[in-house]
Write an enzyme that holds these catalytic residues in place. Sequence first.
Site, PDB file in Angstrom:
ATOM      1  N   GLY A  38     -51.162   2.817  38.464  1.00 35.68           N
ATOM      2  CA  GLY A  38     -52.652   3.425  37.437  1.00 35.68           C
ATOM      3  C   GLY A  38     -52.995   4.359  37.606  1.00 35.68           C
ATOM      4  O   GLY A  38     -53.257   5.598  38.559  1.00 35.68           O
ATOM      5  N   ALA A  72     -51.751  -6.501  38.908  1.00 33.85           N
ATOM      6  CA  ALA A  72     -50.974  -5.538  40.270  1.00 33.85           C
ATOM      7  C   ALA A  72     -49.750  -5.976  40.786  1.00 33.85           C
ATOM      8  O   ALA A  72     -49.343  -6.650  40.881  1.00 33.85           O
ATOM      9  CB  ALA A  72     -52.122  -5.734  41.234  1.00 33.85           C
ATOM     10  N   TYR A 139     -36.898  -6.790  42.040  1.00 36.27           N
ATOM     11  CA  TYR A 139     -38.440  -6.717  41.180  1.00 36.27           C
ATOM     12  C   TYR A 139     -37.834  -7.932  40.322  1.00 36.27           C
ATOM     13  O   TYR A 139     -39.484  -8.845  39.984  1.00 36.27           O
ATOM     14  CB  TYR A 139     -38.136  -5.913  40.094  1.00 36.27           C
ATOM     15  CG  TYR A 139     -39.610  -5.708  38.747  1.00 36.27           C
ATOM     16  CD1 TYR A 139     -40.473  -5.956  38.909  1.00 36.27           C
ATOM     17  CD2 TYR A 139     -38.654  -6.545  37.918  1.00 36.27           C
ATOM     18  CE1 TYR A 139     -41.366  -6.112  38.139  1.00 36.27           C
ATOM     19  CE2 TYR A 139     -39.506  -6.238  36.180  1.00 36.27           C
ATOM     20  CZ  TYR A 139     -40.900  -6.516  36.990  1.00 36.27           C
ATOM     21  OH  TYR A 139     -41.753  -6.793  35.950  1.00 36.27           O
ATOM     22  N   LYS A 143     -40.675 -10.898  41.302  1.00 34.87           N
ATOM     23  CA  LYS A 143     -42.094 -12.280  39.973  1.00 34.87           C
ATOM     24  C   LYS A 143     -41.481 -13.910  39.974  1.00 34.87           C
ATOM     25  O   LYS A 143     -42.215 -14.203  39.971  1.00 34.87           O
ATOM     26  CB  LYS A 143     -41.286 -11.463  39.180  1.00 34.87           C
ATOM     27  CG  LYS A 143     -42.030  -9.945  38.626  1.00 34.87           C
ATOM     28  CD  LYS A 143     -43.896  -9.878  38.188  1.00 34.87           C
ATOM     29  CE  LYS A 143     -44.451  -8.991  38.487  1.00 34.87           C
ATOM     30  NZ  LYS A 143     -45.647  -8.988  37.673  1.00 34.87           N
ATOM     31  N   HIS A 190     -39.194   4.278  30.445  1.00 34.85           N
ATOM     32  CA  HIS A 190     -38.819   3.477  30.077  1.00 34.85           C
ATOM     33  C   HIS A 190     -38.158   4.260  28.583  1.00 34.85           C
ATOM     34  O   HIS A 190     -38.521   5.336  28.330  1.00 34.85           O
ATOM     35  CB  HIS A 190     -40.241   2.527  29.636  1.00 34.85           C
ATOM     36  CG  HIS A 190     -40.505   1.549  30.552  1.00 34.85           C
ATOM     37  ND1 HIS A 190     -41.374   1.589  31.278  1.00 34.85           N
ATOM     38  CD2 HIS A 190     -39.323   0.886  30.948  1.00 34.85           C
ATOM     39  CE1 HIS A 190     -41.591   0.830  32.546  1.00 34.85           C
ATOM     40  NE2 HIS A 190     -40.223  -0.039  31.653  1.00 34.85           N
ATOM     41  N   LEU A 191     -37.399   3.652  27.218  1.00 33.21           N
ATOM     42  CA  LEU A 191     -36.708   4.071  26.350  1.00 33.21           C
ATOM     43  C   LEU A 191     -37.864   4.543  25.277  1.00 33.21           C
ATOM     44  O   LEU A 191     -37.420   6.106  24.851  1.00 33.21           O
ATOM     45  CB  LEU A 191     -36.079   3.096  25.766  1.00 33.21           C
ATOM     46  CG  LEU A 191     -34.852   3.566  24.394  1.00 33.21           C
ATOM     47  CD1 LEU A 191     -34.550   4.737  24.979  1.00 33.21           C
ATOM     48  CD2 LEU A 191     -34.136   2.706  23.430  1.00 33.21           C
TER      49      LEU A 191
HETATM   50  N1  UDP Z   1     -32.403   3.426  28.093  1.00 28.64           N
HETATM   51  C1  UDP Z   1     -31.547   4.087  27.570  1.00 28.64           C
HETATM   52  N2  UDP Z   1     -32.186   5.781  27.787  1.00 28.64           N
HETATM   53  C2  UDP Z   1     -32.907   5.453  28.607  1.00 28.64           C
HETATM   54  C3  UDP Z   1     -33.807   4.936  29.732  1.00 28.64           C
HETATM   55  C4  UDP Z   1     -32.887   3.555  28.696  1.00 28.64           C
HETATM   56  O1  UDP Z   1     -30.107   3.718  26.692  1.00 28.64           O
HETATM   57  O2  UDP Z   1     -33.235   7.025  29.037  1.00 28.64           O
HETATM   58  C5  UDP Z   1     -31.775   1.736  27.583  1.00 28.64           C
HETATM   59  C6  UDP Z   1     -31.818   1.073  28.093  1.00 28.64           C
HETATM   60  O3  UDP Z   1     -30.659   1.161  29.111  1.00 28.64           O
HETATM   61  C7  UDP Z   1     -31.971  -0.280  28.029  1.00 28.64           C
HETATM   62  C8  UDP Z   1     -33.127  -0.027  26.903  1.00 28.64           C
HETATM   63  O4  UDP Z   1     -32.296   1.289  26.942  1.00 28.64           O
HETATM   64  O5  UDP Z   1     -30.619  -0.814  27.558  1.00 28.64           O
HETATM   65  C9  UDP Z   1     -34.679  -0.336  28.015  1.00 28.64           C
HETATM   66  O6  UDP Z   1     -34.766   0.448  28.427  1.00 28.64           O
HETATM   67  P1  UDP Z   1     -36.411   0.067  29.467  1.00 28.64           P
HETATM   68  O7  UDP Z   1     -35.776   0.736  30.709  1.00 28.64           O
HETATM   69  O8  UDP Z   1     -37.392   0.777  28.812  1.00 28.64           O
HETATM   70  O9  UDP Z   1     -36.496  -1.011  30.020  1.00 28.64           O
HETATM   71  P2  UDP Z   1     -36.059  -2.614  29.934  1.00 28.64           P
HETATM   72  O10 UDP Z   1     -34.890  -3.681  29.235  1.00 28.64           O
HETATM   73  O11 UDP Z   1     -35.418  -2.364  31.310  1.00 28.64           O
HETATM   74  O12 UDP Z   1     -36.864  -3.244  30.454  1.00 28.64           O
END
Ligand code: UDP
Length: 326
Positions: A38, A72, A139, A143, A190-191
């Site tokens: 954080g 957390a 992970y 959870k 994240h995407l």
């Molecule tokens: N993804 C992608 N390129 C990136 C990051 C993520 O194509 O650089 C894809 C990933 O394979 C998934 C989607 O985007 O299908 C969402 O991924 P993210 O890591 O944001 O969230 P998750 O679904 O893993 O919680």
Amino acid sequence: MGNKYLVTGGAGYVGSVVAAHLLEAGHQVTVLDDLSTGHRAGVPAGAEFIEGRIQDAAKWLDPSYRAVLHFAAFSQVGESVVNPEKYWVNNVGGTTALLAAMRDAGVRTLVFSSTAATYGEPETAPIPEDAPTAPTNPYGASKLAVDHMISGECAAHGLAAVSLRYFNVAGAHRAADGTTYGERHDPETHLIPLVLQVAQGRREAISVFGDDYPTPDGTCVRDYIHVADLAEAHLLALDAARAGEHLICNLGNGNGFSVREVIETVRKVTGHPVPEVTAPRRGGDPAVLVASAERAKELLGWRPSRTDLAGIVADAWEFARRKETA
Ligand code: UDP
């Protein structure tokens, strides 16, 4: 003057937005965060801040707290695969200590930040809460283990608990005082934040992890939920929690968007070109993850109001640009 709440992980993305919502609703908030992932600047003004570990929660918990909201945790899927023990020690071990501290202090209400990763590769879309839980990485397993611990704590010791299973949280929250709270992971995986970095020229291209999935355009489909809608569900969960019961609710919009649709939306919202390259699949990625959030709507009275992907991306873009100019 409202109630007093302990928010663990309140310097992180979701925790800080929920803390801001609690403060805006007139409550008192103490954030407990060890700042391992954080940011001190993420703690909303008006919250008391304790830099510390959940393992030591007993030092600070006392009966003046009405409830704990527990965020957390370590949350990187890839890291959990190569360093699973880190996830068991912190996510599971830390929560064991937190539950004991709550018992000793007589704090008997908990809202827990769970995840769609507890379901693993789903057999159905949308996914209801009674779908089989079969996490595909440590992970998600950590959870799920905590969810099981909480069920036991409710049955044996009368805890009132709600676990909220998030799908893909996105967007940013602008608080009443103008502060914006958004996503800032390091490294970012994240995407949406990654595609926005490409739009800003901070990265050359976005890698599309696999375009041969059994989906309409071959890329993975996810359910993106606005972080402010998500935060509102936490406040409703505090009211819905009942002694001796563990309620589990999915939080998502029930709409799936593919990776390519997200990239196209970023192009439209930002007006910038976003070069993309096709890359191999990322291990452990299910093709489609979409929530059924009917239970949250029925039992919490939750009504998400920011369900438009372009709006979610626009809020994340505003946060990304503020960070750049800050
Ligand atoms: N993804 C992608 N390129 C990136 C990051 C993520 O194509 O650089 C894809 C990933 O394979 C998934 C989607 O985007 O299908 C969402 O991924 P993210 O890591 O944001 O969230 P998750 O679904 O893993 O919680």
